[in-house]
Write a protein that holds these residues in place. Structure first.
Motif, PDB file in Angstrom:
ATOM      1  N   ASP A 145      17.865   5.876 -17.463  1.00 57.91           N
ATOM      2  CA  ASP A 145      18.009   4.499 -17.938  1.00 57.91           C
ATOM      3  C   ASP A 145      16.663   3.820 -18.162  1.00 57.91           C
ATOM      4  O   ASP A 145      16.593   2.784 -18.844  1.00 57.91           O
ATOM      5  N   LEU A 146      15.597   4.389 -17.576  1.00 55.35           N
ATOM      6  CA  LEU A 146      14.268   3.791 -17.720  1.00 55.35           C
ATOM      7  C   LEU A 146      13.575   4.231 -19.009  1.00 55.35           C
ATOM      8  O   LEU A 146      12.559   3.651 -19.401  1.00 55.35           O
ATOM      9  N   LYS A 147      14.113   5.271 -19.655  1.00 54.91           N
ATOM     10  CA  LYS A 147      13.500   5.752 -20.896  1.00 54.91           C
ATOM     11  C   LYS A 147      13.582   4.677 -21.981  1.00 54.91           C
ATOM     12  O   LYS A 147      14.586   3.972 -22.105  1.00 54.91           O
ATOM     13  N   GLY A 148      12.514   4.569 -22.731  1.00 53.57           N
ATOM     14  CA  GLY A 148      12.497   3.612 -23.830  1.00 53.57           C
ATOM     15  C   GLY A 148      12.234   2.185 -23.406  1.00 53.57           C
ATOM     16  O   GLY A 148      12.393   1.255 -24.214  1.00 53.57           O
ATOM     17  N   LEU A 149      11.833   1.967 -22.149  1.00 52.45           N
ATOM     18  CA  LEU A 149      11.529   0.609 -21.683  1.00 52.45           C
ATOM     19  C   LEU A 149      10.399   0.042 -22.539  1.00 52.45           C
ATOM     20  O   LEU A 149       9.360   0.678 -22.732  1.00 52.45           O
ATOM     21  N   SER A 150      10.603  -1.164 -23.053  1.00 48.91           N
ATOM     22  CA  SER A 150       9.649  -1.734 -24.012  1.00 48.91           C
ATOM     23  C   SER A 150       8.482  -2.453 -23.345  1.00 48.91           C
ATOM     24  O   SER A 150       7.600  -2.957 -24.034  1.00 48.91           O
ATOM     25  N   ARG A 151       8.472  -2.508 -22.056  1.00 49.18           N
ATOM     26  CA  ARG A 151       7.378  -3.166 -21.330  1.00 49.18           C
ATOM     27  C   ARG A 151       6.881  -2.222 -20.232  1.00 49.18           C
ATOM     28  O   ARG A 151       7.419  -1.140 -20.044  1.00 49.18           O
ATOM     29  N   GLU A 152       5.824  -2.654 -19.543  1.00 50.35           N
ATOM     30  CA  GLU A 152       5.312  -1.850 -18.444  1.00 50.35           C
ATOM     31  C   GLU A 152       6.294  -1.832 -17.271  1.00 50.35           C
ATOM     32  O   GLU A 152       6.940  -2.841 -16.971  1.00 50.35           O
ATOM     33  N   LEU A 153       6.401  -0.678 -16.633  1.00 49.53           N
ATOM     34  CA  LEU A 153       7.225  -0.540 -15.443  1.00 49.53           C
ATOM     35  C   LEU A 153       6.365  -0.896 -14.236  1.00 49.53           C
ATOM     36  O   LEU A 153       5.364  -0.231 -13.957  1.00 49.53           O
ATOM     37  N   ASP A 154       6.723  -1.941 -13.508  1.00 45.59           N
ATOM     38  CA  ASP A 154       5.960  -2.367 -12.336  1.00 45.59           C
ATOM     39  C   ASP A 154       6.411  -1.577 -11.110  1.00 45.59           C
ATOM     40  O   ASP A 154       7.566  -1.694 -10.681  1.00 45.59           O
ATOM     41  N   VAL A 155       5.500  -0.790 -10.561  1.00 44.99           N
ATOM     42  CA  VAL A 155       5.816   0.062  -9.418  1.00 44.99           C
ATOM     43  C   VAL A 155       4.907  -0.310  -8.247  1.00 44.99           C
ATOM     44  O   VAL A 155       3.685  -0.428  -8.408  1.00 44.99           O
ATOM     45  N   GLY A 156       5.477  -0.489  -7.071  1.00 48.13           N
ATOM     46  CA  GLY A 156       4.699  -0.846  -5.902  1.00 48.13           C
ATOM     47  C   GLY A 156       3.885   0.319  -5.376  1.00 48.13           C
ATOM     48  O   GLY A 156       4.272   1.487  -5.504  1.00 48.13           O
ATOM     49  N   THR A 157       2.760   0.014  -4.760  1.00 47.46           N
ATOM     50  CA  THR A 157       1.914   1.038  -4.155  1.00 47.46           C
ATOM     51  C   THR A 157       1.335   0.500  -2.853  1.00 47.46           C
ATOM     52  O   THR A 157       1.335  -0.713  -2.617  1.00 47.46           O
ATOM     53  N   LEU A 158       0.838   1.381  -2.009  1.00 44.81           N
ATOM     54  CA  LEU A 158       0.179   0.974  -0.778  1.00 44.81           C
ATOM     55  C   LEU A 158      -1.307   0.840  -1.022  1.00 44.81           C
ATOM     56  O   LEU A 158      -1.972   1.805  -1.400  1.00 44.81           O
ATOM     57  N   GLY A 159      -1.845  -0.338  -0.794  1.00 41.69           N
ATOM     58  CA  GLY A 159      -3.283  -0.529  -0.852  1.00 41.69           C
ATOM     59  C   GLY A 159      -3.862  -0.368  -2.240  1.00 41.69           C
ATOM     60  O   GLY A 159      -3.200  -0.582  -3.257  1.00 41.69           O
ATOM     61  N   ILE A 160      -5.138   0.049  -2.248  1.00 42.85           N
ATOM     62  CA  ILE A 160      -5.885   0.113  -3.494  1.00 42.85           C
ATOM     63  C   ILE A 160      -6.185   1.562  -3.864  1.00 42.85           C
ATOM     64  O   ILE A 160      -6.120   2.452  -3.027  1.00 42.85           O
ATOM     65  N   GLY A 161      -6.528   1.767  -5.122  1.00 44.88           N
ATOM     66  CA  GLY A 161      -6.979   3.084  -5.552  1.00 44.88           C
ATOM     67  C   GLY A 161      -5.858   4.096  -5.715  1.00 44.88           C
ATOM     68  O   GLY A 161      -4.668   3.782  -5.667  1.00 44.88           O
ATOM     69  N   VAL A 162      -6.290   5.342  -5.873  1.00 45.63           N
ATOM     70  CA  VAL A 162      -5.355   6.446  -6.069  1.00 45.63           C
ATOM     71  C   VAL A 162      -4.636   6.761  -4.766  1.00 45.63           C
ATOM     72  O   VAL A 162      -5.216   6.739  -3.687  1.00 45.63           O
ATOM     73  N   SER A 163      -3.354   7.062  -4.873  1.00 45.97           N
ATOM     74  CA  SER A 163      -2.548   7.416  -3.701  1.00 45.97           C
ATOM     75  C   SER A 163      -1.370   8.262  -4.166  1.00 45.97           C
ATOM     76  O   SER A 163      -1.187   8.490  -5.364  1.00 45.97           O
ATOM     77  N   SER A 164      -0.570   8.724  -3.223  1.00 42.83           N
ATOM     78  CA  SER A 164       0.633   9.460  -3.597  1.00 42.83           C
ATOM     79  C   SER A 164       1.533   8.587  -4.467  1.00 42.83           C
ATOM     80  O   SER A 164       2.191   9.074  -5.388  1.00 42.83           O
ATOM     81  N   TYR A 165       1.544   7.279  -4.204  1.00 47.00           N
ATOM     82  CA  TYR A 165       2.371   6.351  -4.962  1.00 47.00           C
ATOM     83  C   TYR A 165       1.918   6.283  -6.420  1.00 47.00           C
ATOM     84  O   TYR A 165       2.734   6.328  -7.346  1.00 47.00           O
ATOM     85  N   SER A 166       0.612   6.155  -6.620  1.00 47.31           N
ATOM     86  CA  SER A 166       0.111   6.043  -7.993  1.00 47.31           C
ATOM     87  C   SER A 166       0.257   7.363  -8.745  1.00 47.31           C
ATOM     88  O   SER A 166       0.538   7.368  -9.951  1.00 47.31           O
ATOM     89  N   ILE A 167       0.070   8.484  -8.047  1.00 42.26           N
ATOM     90  CA  ILE A 167       0.224   9.786  -8.694  1.00 42.26           C
ATOM     91  C   ILE A 167       1.673  10.006  -9.110  1.00 42.26           C
ATOM     92  O   ILE A 167       1.965  10.424 -10.240  1.00 42.26           O
ATOM     93  N   LEU A 168       2.600   9.716  -8.200  1.00 46.76           N
ATOM     94  CA  LEU A 168       4.017   9.881  -8.516  1.00 46.76           C
ATOM     95  C   LEU A 168       4.440   8.947  -9.645  1.00 46.76           C
ATOM     96  O   LEU A 168       5.196   9.341 -10.544  1.00 46.76           O
TER      97      LEU A 168
END
Length: 325
Positions: A145-168
């Motif tokens: 259902d997320l395919k074709g989303l016309s805007r940015e998908l806002d995804v939460g992450t822990l802290g700053i920089g690269v993390s497992s959250y940002s990679i996933l």
């Protein structure tokens, strides 16, 4: 006469040195000798971090015959917790709750006043996967259902920089053909609250945290980062791998570390006690209660896994820099 005084002076110094050495040895023999603490660089309330640390602290206190307290030091992408431990004495009485993303803040901000080598992992505690959760109000019932989303998908992450959250999040967005934006939070509980409030589009919550939401009508679980055939936590929820996203199998690791310059005798004594507690029936029950998996492997295996993930983060930072050019 002068020679006698000189000899007497040096004999006195030798006695003082021997006394200091004896005192240090006695302190190690009397270890721990005082209240111990586990510094958790995440906020209170998280099942996989705070919950695991508190369950372990209770059992370690019994084994070490002392009080073990949990001290939450969230902030700055886990840097505040790491810095706190570095500034405390290297006497084995302060442990650092270690997660595979612990040193991400150092990668994001190289001038932070610590190095990963300042700490030594003494034991694994557990491991977990992630579930991708979204607000039910968005009307998304499956990942497609997320395919074709016309805007940015806002995804939460822990802290700053690269993390497992940002990679996933980056890998998932690439598979879905959408753009994404990372929104930082201090801990998983804050990220989940943001999903419940509809402030963000999704969050990769640990299994333990997701279990608290299974019956919540405000949340949908769209996919899971577990290995194929091992989904014992979310019946009916498909893994990313089963949905064709084979690079989305991901484990998060939890363990304990101390300052690397802690005396070897104390580190060895502490490591034996910690491993005994980790392998106890009480901690096995705690992991089941918190929906965490046992880490199958030795401490050396665990160190290698953590180093492998750290290399993954370094490579991700390099790739981000390349894409930014």
């Amino acid at each position: 006469m002068n020679f006698t005084r000189i000899v007497s002076h040096f004999m006195g110094l030798a006695c003082v040195a021997l006394a200091w050495a004896a005192s240090a040895a006695l302190a190690q023999d009397a270890y721990p000798g005082k209240t111990m603490r586990i510094v958790v660089p995440f906020p209170p309330g998280g099942a996989s971090t705070d919950g695991m640390a508190r369950a372990f602290a209770e059992e370690l206190g019994k084994e070490m015959k002392t009080t073990v307290i949990v001290e939450n030091r969230p902030g700055a992408g886990t840097a505040l917790g790491a810095l706190a431990v570095k500034t405390l004495p290297a006497d084995g009485n302060t442990l650092l709750f270690q997660a595979d993303g612990l040193y991400n803040a150092k990668l994001a901000t190289p001038n932070l006043a610590y190095e990963p080598s300042d700490f030594e992992i003494i034991s694994p505690l557990a491991q977990t996967n992630y579930a991708f959760i979204v607000p039910a109000a968005k009307g998304w019932n499956k990942l497609e259902d997320l395919k074709g989303l016309s805007r940015e998908l806002d995804v939460g992450t822990l802290g700053i920089g690269v993390s497992s959250y940002s990679i996933l999040a980056r890998r998932m967005a690439a598979h879905l053909g959408v753009k994404h934006r990372m929104i930082p939070y201090k801990g998983g509980v804050e990220g989940v609250k943001a999903v419940l409030a509809g402030e963000i589009d999704g969050y990769f919550a640990t299994v333990g945290l997701t279990q608290t939401l299974k019956e919540n009508p405000k949340v949908r679980i769209l996919a899971y980062t577990g290995s194929p055939g091992r989904n014992s936590f979310f019946p009916g929820v498909r893994t990313f791998h089963e949905l064709g996203m084979t690079d989305m199998v991901f484990n998060s690791y939890y363990g304990l570390a101390v300052r690397a310059d802690t005396p070897e005798k104390i580190k060895a004594q502490l490591a034996r006690a910690v491993r005994k507690v980790v392998q106890s029936d009480a901690m096995k029950a705690a992991r089941q209660r918190l929906h965490l998996e046992d880490y199958i492997g030795s401490t050396e295996d665990y160190r290698r896994d953590v180093a492998r993930v750290f290399k993954l983060y370094e490579a991700e930072i390099a790739e981000e820099a390349r894409r930014a050019k």
